[in-house]
Design an enzyme around this catalytic site. Structure first.
Site, PDB file in Angstrom:
ATOM      1  N   HIS A 157       2.110  10.281  87.435  1.00 41.38           N
ATOM      2  CA  HIS A 157       0.707   9.845  87.468  1.00 41.38           C
ATOM      3  C   HIS A 157      -0.095  10.753  88.395  1.00 41.38           C
ATOM      4  O   HIS A 157       0.295  10.977  89.532  1.00 41.38           O
ATOM      5  CB  HIS A 157       0.607   8.396  87.955  1.00 41.38           C
ATOM      6  CG  HIS A 157       0.934   7.392  86.904  1.00 41.38           C
ATOM      7  ND1 HIS A 157       0.544   6.079  86.963  1.00 41.38           N
ATOM      8  CD2 HIS A 157       1.619   7.523  85.731  1.00 41.38           C
ATOM      9  CE1 HIS A 157       0.965   5.440  85.886  1.00 41.38           C
ATOM     10  NE2 HIS A 157       1.630   6.294  85.131  1.00 41.38           N
TER      11      HIS A 157
ATOM     12  N   TYR B 152      -6.263  -0.670  90.910  1.00 35.49           N
ATOM     13  CA  TYR B 152      -6.377  -1.494  92.112  1.00 35.49           C
ATOM     14  C   TYR B 152      -7.765  -2.128  92.063  1.00 35.49           C
ATOM     15  O   TYR B 152      -8.768  -1.420  92.097  1.00 35.49           O
ATOM     16  CB  TYR B 152      -6.240  -0.643  93.377  1.00 35.49           C
ATOM     17  CG  TYR B 152      -4.834  -0.169  93.667  1.00 35.49           C
ATOM     18  CD1 TYR B 152      -4.290   0.932  93.009  1.00 35.49           C
ATOM     19  CD2 TYR B 152      -4.041  -0.821  94.612  1.00 35.49           C
ATOM     20  CE1 TYR B 152      -2.997   1.367  93.281  1.00 35.49           C
ATOM     21  CE2 TYR B 152      -2.747  -0.388  94.895  1.00 35.49           C
ATOM     22  CZ  TYR B 152      -2.227   0.701  94.224  1.00 35.49           C
ATOM     23  OH  TYR B 152      -0.956   1.125  94.492  1.00 35.49           O
TER      24      TYR B 152
ATOM     25  N   LYS C 156       3.925   2.004  99.859  1.00 31.39           N
ATOM     26  CA  LYS C 156       4.586   2.858 100.851  1.00 31.39           C
ATOM     27  C   LYS C 156       6.003   2.439 101.253  1.00 31.39           C
ATOM     28  O   LYS C 156       6.775   3.274 101.738  1.00 31.39           O
ATOM     29  CB  LYS C 156       3.733   2.915 102.136  1.00 31.39           C
ATOM     30  CG  LYS C 156       2.484   3.746 102.001  1.00 31.39           C
ATOM     31  CD  LYS C 156       2.807   5.218 101.865  1.00 31.39           C
ATOM     32  CE  LYS C 156       1.735   5.959 101.130  1.00 31.39           C
ATOM     33  NZ  LYS C 156       2.186   6.869 100.108  1.00 31.39           N
TER      34      LYS C 156
ATOM     35  N   TYR D 101      -1.859   8.509  99.718  1.00 25.21           N
ATOM     36  CA  TYR D 101      -1.134   7.853  98.619  1.00 25.21           C
ATOM     37  C   TYR D 101       0.005   8.727  98.122  1.00 25.21           C
ATOM     38  O   TYR D 101       1.114   8.238  97.860  1.00 25.21           O
ATOM     39  CB  TYR D 101      -2.100   7.535  97.459  1.00 25.21           C
ATOM     40  CG  TYR D 101      -1.571   6.491  96.503  1.00 25.21           C
ATOM     41  CD1 TYR D 101      -1.991   5.167  96.569  1.00 25.21           C
ATOM     42  CD2 TYR D 101      -0.649   6.828  95.518  1.00 25.21           C
ATOM     43  CE1 TYR D 101      -1.503   4.206  95.697  1.00 25.21           C
ATOM     44  CE2 TYR D 101      -0.143   5.875  94.636  1.00 25.21           C
ATOM     45  CZ  TYR D 101      -0.578   4.575  94.734  1.00 25.21           C
ATOM     46  OH  TYR D 101      -0.081   3.627  93.862  1.00 25.21           O
TER      47      TYR D 101
ATOM     48  N   PRO E 198       2.264  -4.324 100.586  1.00 21.64           N
ATOM     49  CA  PRO E 198       2.551  -3.429  99.455  1.00 21.64           C
ATOM     50  C   PRO E 198       1.364  -2.610  98.920  1.00 21.64           C
ATOM     51  O   PRO E 198       1.590  -1.623  98.215  1.00 21.64           O
ATOM     52  CB  PRO E 198       3.083  -4.381  98.378  1.00 21.64           C
ATOM     53  CG  PRO E 198       2.628  -5.736  98.773  1.00 21.64           C
ATOM     54  CD  PRO E 198       2.484  -5.740 100.246  1.00 21.64           C
TER      55      PRO E 198
HETATM   56  P1  FAD Z   1      16.070  -3.631 101.132  1.00 21.42           P
HETATM   57  O1  FAD Z   1      15.708  -3.166  99.756  1.00 21.42           O
HETATM   58  O2  FAD Z   1      15.532  -4.934 101.595  1.00 21.42           O
HETATM   59  O3  FAD Z   1      17.651  -3.619 101.238  1.00 21.42           O
HETATM   60  C1  FAD Z   1      18.345  -4.228 102.311  1.00 21.42           C
HETATM   61  C2  FAD Z   1      19.690  -4.741 101.802  1.00 21.42           C
HETATM   62  O4  FAD Z   1      20.448  -5.252 102.881  1.00 21.42           O
HETATM   63  C3  FAD Z   1      19.531  -5.875 100.804  1.00 21.42           C
HETATM   64  O5  FAD Z   1      20.246  -5.577  99.621  1.00 21.42           O
HETATM   65  C4  FAD Z   1      20.096  -7.092 101.542  1.00 21.42           C
HETATM   66  O6  FAD Z   1      20.702  -8.029 100.657  1.00 21.42           O
HETATM   67  C5  FAD Z   1      21.107  -6.440 102.456  1.00 21.42           C
HETATM   68  N1  FAD Z   1      21.448  -7.235 103.648  1.00 21.42           N
HETATM   69  C6  FAD Z   1      20.631  -8.013 104.395  1.00 21.42           C
HETATM   70  N2  FAD Z   1      21.314  -8.594 105.407  1.00 21.42           N
HETATM   71  C7  FAD Z   1      22.592  -8.142 105.299  1.00 21.42           C
HETATM   72  C8  FAD Z   1      23.787  -8.409 106.052  1.00 21.42           C
HETATM   73  N3  FAD Z   1      23.770  -9.236 107.099  1.00 21.42           N
HETATM   74  N4  FAD Z   1      24.936  -7.805 105.665  1.00 21.42           N
HETATM   75  C9  FAD Z   1      24.963  -6.964 104.596  1.00 21.42           C
HETATM   76  N5  FAD Z   1      23.857  -6.697 103.840  1.00 21.42           N
HETATM   77  C10 FAD Z   1      22.691  -7.285 104.194  1.00 21.42           C
HETATM   78  N6  FAD Z   1       7.428  -0.003  98.276  1.00 21.42           N
HETATM   79  C11 FAD Z   1       6.967   1.151  97.745  1.00 21.42           C
HETATM   80  O7  FAD Z   1       7.227   2.238  98.291  1.00 21.42           O
HETATM   81  N7  FAD Z   1       6.208   1.181  96.606  1.00 21.42           N
HETATM   82  C12 FAD Z   1       5.892   0.036  95.955  1.00 21.42           C
HETATM   83  O8  FAD Z   1       5.277   0.126  94.894  1.00 21.42           O
HETATM   84  C13 FAD Z   1       6.328  -1.217  96.526  1.00 21.42           C
HETATM   85  N8  FAD Z   1       6.041  -2.381  95.917  1.00 21.42           N
HETATM   86  C14 FAD Z   1       6.621  -3.527  96.381  1.00 21.42           C
HETATM   87  C15 FAD Z   1       6.368  -4.687  95.687  1.00 21.42           C
HETATM   88  C16 FAD Z   1       6.956  -5.874  96.110  1.00 21.42           C
HETATM   89  C17 FAD Z   1       6.671  -7.130  95.337  1.00 21.42           C
HETATM   90  C18 FAD Z   1       7.827  -5.885  97.255  1.00 21.42           C
HETATM   91  C19 FAD Z   1       8.503  -7.159  97.714  1.00 21.42           C
HETATM   92  C20 FAD Z   1       8.057  -4.727  97.960  1.00 21.42           C
HETATM   93  C21 FAD Z   1       7.464  -3.545  97.534  1.00 21.42           C
HETATM   94  N9  FAD Z   1       7.697  -2.354  98.190  1.00 21.42           N
HETATM   95  C22 FAD Z   1       7.147  -1.188  97.700  1.00 21.42           C
HETATM   96  C23 FAD Z   1       8.563  -2.315  99.373  1.00 21.42           C
HETATM   97  C24 FAD Z   1      10.004  -1.880  99.030  1.00 21.42           C
HETATM   98  O9  FAD Z   1      10.522  -2.656  97.999  1.00 21.42           O
HETATM   99  C25 FAD Z   1      10.886  -1.986 100.288  1.00 21.42           C
HETATM  100  O10 FAD Z   1      10.244  -1.290 101.331  1.00 21.42           O
HETATM  101  C26 FAD Z   1      12.305  -1.411 100.048  1.00 21.42           C
HETATM  102  O11 FAD Z   1      13.080  -2.325  99.315  1.00 21.42           O
HETATM  103  C27 FAD Z   1      13.024  -1.090 101.367  1.00 21.42           C
HETATM  104  O12 FAD Z   1      14.351  -0.674 101.123  1.00 21.42           O
HETATM  105  P2  FAD Z   1      15.513  -0.968 102.163  1.00 21.42           P
HETATM  106  O13 FAD Z   1      16.743  -0.383 101.569  1.00 21.42           O
HETATM  107  O14 FAD Z   1      15.076  -0.554 103.500  1.00 21.42           O
HETATM  108  O15 FAD Z   1      15.614  -2.549 102.245  1.00 21.42           O
HETATM  109  C1  DHB Z   2       3.580  -1.381  92.523  1.00 18.84           C
HETATM  110  C2  DHB Z   2       3.656  -2.014  93.736  1.00 18.84           C
HETATM  111  C3  DHB Z   2       2.735  -1.693  94.703  1.00 18.84           C
HETATM  112  O1  DHB Z   2       2.798  -2.276  95.903  1.00 18.84           O
HETATM  113  C4  DHB Z   2       1.740  -0.758  94.491  1.00 18.84           C
HETATM  114  O2  DHB Z   2       0.853  -0.479  95.468  1.00 18.84           O
HETATM  115  C5  DHB Z   2       1.690  -0.117  93.286  1.00 18.84           C
HETATM  116  C6  DHB Z   2       2.620  -0.437  92.298  1.00 18.84           C
HETATM  117  C7  DHB Z   2       4.567  -1.720  91.481  1.00 18.84           C
HETATM  118  O3  DHB Z   2       5.415  -2.586  91.714  1.00 18.84           O
HETATM  119  O4  DHB Z   2       4.498  -1.136  90.393  1.00 18.84           O
END
Ligand code: FAD
Ligand code: DHB
Length: 398
Positions: free
Chosen positions: A72, A202, A297, A385, A293
């Site tokens: 995009h 957005y 980021k 972005y 979100p």
């Molecule tokens: P997580 O994905 O949370 O992984 C952590 C893992 O650790 C999990 O699998 C959990 O089960 C495990 N865990 C927890 N405790 C323990 C334990 N005690 N022992 C063993 N394992 C454990 N980010 C973007 O960049 N772009 C987006 O468009 C975006 N949109 C989003 C939309 C939504 C609805 C949400 C909820 C988040 C969004 N994010 C977005 C944020 C992004 O999803 C998170 O920042 C990302 O998942 C972080 O990755 P991580 O591996 O640090 O943590």
């Molecule tokens: C999505 C999530 C976001 O937080 C965002 O800013 C853009 C897209 C997504 O899940 O597609």
């Protein structure tokens, strides 16, 4: 048992770290409380910065991403019944983002770890980390089968998300925390219908924010601002489509509707914990910081942390050099605070604060008109972005 790096959490951060370390000749084990199926189905992010795509390529897990990711070159900002395009390619010298679901990133990484016969233990319980201020930190967990295991490591990576056990293992006396909660949440849906737009929309609206995103040319992802204590049961499918239609409405444009395959509500907060390292424990991703979100980021920050951490741990463990490990926290927090500000700015510009009245709306509209009208302001949005600072990568050294 003995390994070089014990990794807590099989989210994008933990899995990518294990993959990058293996490419640098470092052995690790990943332990995860959830099942593989749960990790692969958890609906979350969808937008990858170009730097994140580069890291995944350098890790050797981009075959499907390169085939299926949707490039995009901008986004739309909609407000006051107008839709404006922010052209990233034009404003940032050709830079873009890629729409590719976090679920797919996780599937690609799990498949790569398992095909390399690396250890990932799903459905563990009672994860503990100890002896963090020594050169032999310990990871303990109970396997799905009930066996308690102790792993002696050179370092432990806390990639266990916001609610994990690693951040609280850093003594409170050396931890600082900055946080704020927002008075709204996102109701997100995954819908079996082709997107009604070529790029993300957005949308600022008096009834609250809305976002039209997508996963593939056949699957749409949409979000609605709702109250933080909203009951998902109060949102039957027809109410969700009705509200999306109202907020995203534009003369001559129509929102296509389809079966809703997934529905959930996510609270919104900003959180930065520092430092991201204590002794031989290194935090990465949501374990150390959370952004709201809006701005996409969170996943990108997690991948950027890990790109830096893989190099620091490889240098520490293989080369016996501590300088990159010593700089890890400071290097990451610089990017984290930039993204924290950008996410806060996008969030507060686009959401309706309950009870705020017309002053807030007028200030937001003034900022949105400026952002879409001034090339300087549009460039600020665009360069944040697509990822700022641009990630520097040497693909040959993880
Ligand atoms: P997580 O994905 O949370 O992984 C952590 C893992 O650790 C999990 O699998 C959990 O089960 C495990 N865990 C927890 N405790 C323990 C334990 N005690 N022992 C063993 N394992 C454990 N980010 C973007 O960049 N772009 C987006 O468009 C975006 N949109 C989003 C939309 C939504 C609805 C949400 C909820 C988040 C969004 N994010 C977005 C944020 C992004 O999803 C998170 O920042 C990302 O998942 C972080 O990755 P991580 O591996 O640090 O943590
Ligand atoms: C999505 C999530 C976001 O937080 C965002 O800013 C853009 C897209 C997504 O899940 O597609």
């Amino acid at each position: 048992m003995r390994t070089q790096v014990g990794i807590v959490g099989a989210g994008p951060a933990g899995l990518l770290l294990s993959q990058l370390l293996a490419r640098g000749g470092i052995e690790s084990i990943v332990v995860e409380i959830r099942s593989r199926a749960y990790c692969e189905a958890r609906q979350r992010a969808g937008v990858l910065e170009a730097g994140s795509v580069q890291v995944l390529r350098a890790a050797g897990v981009s075959q499907r991403l390169d085939r299926l990711g949707l490039e995009h070159g901008g986004i739309y900002l909609q407000f006051a019944g107008e839709r404006h395009h922010i052209d990233f390619r034009d404003l940032t010298g050709g830079r873009t983002v890629t729409v590719y679901a976090q679920t797919e990133v996780v599937k690609d990484l799990i498949a790569a770890r398992l095909s390399a016969q690396q250890r990932i233990e799903f459905e563990v319980t009672d994860t503990e980390v100890a002896d963090l201020d020594t050169t032999r930190p310990v990871l303990r967990y109970t396997s799905a089968g009930g066996k308690r295991t102790e792993v002696n490591c050179d370092a432990i990576a806390g990639c266990d998300g916001f609610h994990g056990i690693c951040r609280p293992a850093i003594p409170a006396s050396v931890r600082t925390v900055h946080e704020c909660d927002y008075p709204y949440a996102w109701l997100g849906i995954l819908a079996d219908v082709p997107p009604s737009t070529d790029e993300l929309i957005y949308c600022h609206h008096p009834r609250g924010f809305a976002l039209h995103s997508m996963r593939t040319p056949q699957i749409s992802r949409l979000y609605l601002q709702v109250a933080p204590d909203e009951d998902i049961g109060a949102w039957p499918d027809e109410r969700i489509w009705d509200e999306l239609r109202r907020r995203l409405a534009l003369p001559g444009w129509e929102l296509k509707e389809g079966a809703i395959m997934d529905k959930s509500i996510t609270p919104m907060r900003s959180f930065v914990g520092a430092p991201m390292r204590y002794g031989r424990l290194f935090l990465a991703g949501d374990a150390a910081h959370i952004v709201p979100p809006t701005g996409a980021k969170g996943l990108n920050l997690a991948l950027a942390d890990v790109a830096v951490l893989a190099r620091a741990l490889t240098s520490l463990i293989r080369g016996g050099r501590a300088d990159l490990a010593d700089r890890y926290s400071g290097a990451c927090l610089n990017r984290v605070w930039r993204a924290t500000h950008f996410s806060w700015w996008m969030t507060t510009m686009l959401h309706a604060t309950p009870g705020a009245g017309p002053m807030e709306a007028q200030l937001q509209l003034a900022q949105l008109r400026y952002t879409t009208g001034s090339r300087a302001a549009a460039t600020t949005l665009a360069e944040n972005y697509v990822g700022y600072p641009p990630l520097k990568l040497n693909p040959d050294t993880p």
